[in-house]
Design a protein around this motif. Structure first.
Motif, short mmCIF file in Angstrom:
data_model
loop_
_atom_site.label_atom_id
_atom_site.label_comp_id
_atom_site.label_asym_id
_atom_site.label_seq_id
_atom_site.Cartn_x
_atom_site.Cartn_y
_atom_site.Cartn_z
N LYS A 20 35.06 31.22 45.07
CA LYS A 20 34.76 32.36 45.92
C LYS A 20 34.63 33.62 45.05
O LYS A 20 35.23 33.71 43.98
N SER B 91 44.73 34.85 50.04
CA SER B 91 45.83 33.96 50.41
C SER B 91 45.54 32.51 50.00
O SER B 91 46.45 31.76 49.64
N GLU B 92 44.27 32.12 50.05
CA GLU B 92 43.90 30.73 49.80
C GLU B 92 43.60 30.43 48.33
O GLU B 92 43.53 29.26 47.93
N ALA B 93 43.42 31.46 47.50
CA ALA B 93 43.04 31.25 46.10
C ALA B 93 44.22 30.74 45.27
O ALA B 93 45.35 31.22 45.42
N SER B 94 43.95 29.78 44.39
CA SER B 94 45.00 29.29 43.48
C SER B 94 45.21 30.28 42.33
O SER B 94 46.32 30.47 41.86
N SER C 101 41.36 39.17 52.85
CA SER C 101 42.79 38.87 52.85
C SER C 101 43.01 37.36 52.89
O SER C 101 43.88 36.83 52.18
N LYS C 102 42.20 36.68 53.69
CA LYS C 102 42.31 35.22 53.77
C LYS C 102 41.90 34.57 52.45
O LYS C 102 42.54 33.62 51.98
N MET C 103 40.87 35.11 51.80
CA MET C 103 40.42 34.58 50.52
C MET C 103 41.52 34.73 49.46
O MET C 103 41.75 33.82 48.65
N ARG D 168 38.69 39.00 56.19
CA ARG D 168 38.14 37.83 55.48
C ARG D 168 38.63 37.81 54.03
O ARG D 168 39.01 36.76 53.49
N SER E 241 38.78 26.43 43.35
CA SER E 241 39.96 26.93 44.06
C SER E 241 40.26 28.38 43.69
O SER E 241 41.19 28.98 44.23
N CYS E 242 39.49 28.93 42.76
CA CYS E 242 39.74 30.28 42.25
C CYS E 242 38.95 31.33 43.04
O CYS E 242 38.00 31.03 43.75
N LEU E 243 39.37 32.57 42.86
CA LEU E 243 38.68 33.72 43.43
C LEU E 243 38.36 34.69 42.29
O LEU E 243 39.25 35.05 41.52
#
Length: 274
Positions: free
Chosen positions: A202, A124-127, A120-122, A118, A174-176
């Protein structure tokens, strides 16, 4: 249940779930170099002014059927320690060695592969990714930034209040945000994660304390031993870095060839170094 090699650290990990009298029993076994003749329920009860039923409850809290089974495991643990102590001249050496061993074993028990996927996906998706930590945890944030940037992630490490204030204004959904806090109570980290939750970004927290973090999307529990945060024997960075290695490896496995190409572009040939 077999905790021969790490029963003292296992007791420590369960202290937070124990009553006051159970903690008294646990701390006694952790702090005293008990000899064979000291281990009867009658003798231990007399020394710490606890009933034999309290010893039984303590043993069951650890997952044993009773005090007798606990003592069997405790004796095996002492035997293991004594066998390894003879390999060293100075007691400091095995103490540090066993601390490393405890951290590794505890890390193994805390690994959640579904959570790693999960996260790893976060990633990959974060700007953009913001890393928060102070003190030793701030040093971890700096190292993680270097590693993430080399894999193509837009990353910033924040370890002081001033930078926290200006980054708070540019974080969006869009950030982590990733926080590092062994205690789980570092204000700069806690505030950053709460702010991220309000904005819709996130968030991930790496900590030894998993309670009271409902506002965080993923709480990653890391290993701990006594007095770890003081850094008097081993570095507090170690359990954080161990878990980061797993996160890094899982993220790297996604489009691995592409990431390795980016990584290799950051390696400066020896002839080009000045």
């Amino acid at each position: 249940m077999n905790h021969n090699q790490n029963i003292l650290s296992y007791i420590e990990s369960k202290l937070s779930t124990m009553t006051d009298i159970e903690k008294t029993v646990g701390l006694f076994f952790m702090n005293e170099g008990l000899k064979e003749e000291d281990l009867s329920a009658t003798n231990i009860s007399r020394k710490i002014h606890a009933t034999q039923s309290a010893l039984t409850r303590f043993s069951k809290k650890l997952g044993y059927q009773g005090y007798r089974e606990f003592i069997f495991e405790y004796r095996n643990s002492q035997k293991y320690l004594n066998e390894h102590l003879k390999d060293f001249k100075n007691n400091l050496t095995p103490n540090i060695y066993f601390d490393y061993e405890d951290i590794i074993e505890k890390t193994k028990s805390l690994i959640d592969e579904d959570q790693l996927e999960r996260i790893s996906k976060m990633l990959s998706e974060a700007s953009r990714i913001y890393l928060y930590g102070t003190g030793f945890s701030g040093l971890v944030a700096k190292e993680v930034k270097i590693r993430f940037v080399r894999l193509g992630l837009v990353t910033e490490a924040i370890h002081d209040l001033d930078n926290l204030l200006w980054t708070s204004g540019i974080i969006d959904d869009s950030c982590l945000v990733i926080g590092f806090s062994l205690s789980g109570k570092t204000k700069i980290v806690v505030n950053a994660l709460r702010n991220a939750a309000k904005i819709g970004a996130k968030s991930i927290l790496l900590t030894t304390q998993t309670q009271g973090n409902d506002h965080v999307d993923e709480v990653v529990e890391v290993a701990s031993i006594r007095n770890l945060e003081q850094g008097t024997r081993i570095s507090p960075q170690l359990p954080l870095l161990f878990m980061i290695d797993f996160i890094y490896a899982y993220f790297l496995s996604i489009n691995k060839e592409e990431k390795l190409t980016l990584f290799n572009q950051t390696i400066v040939p020896p002839d080009d170094k000045k």
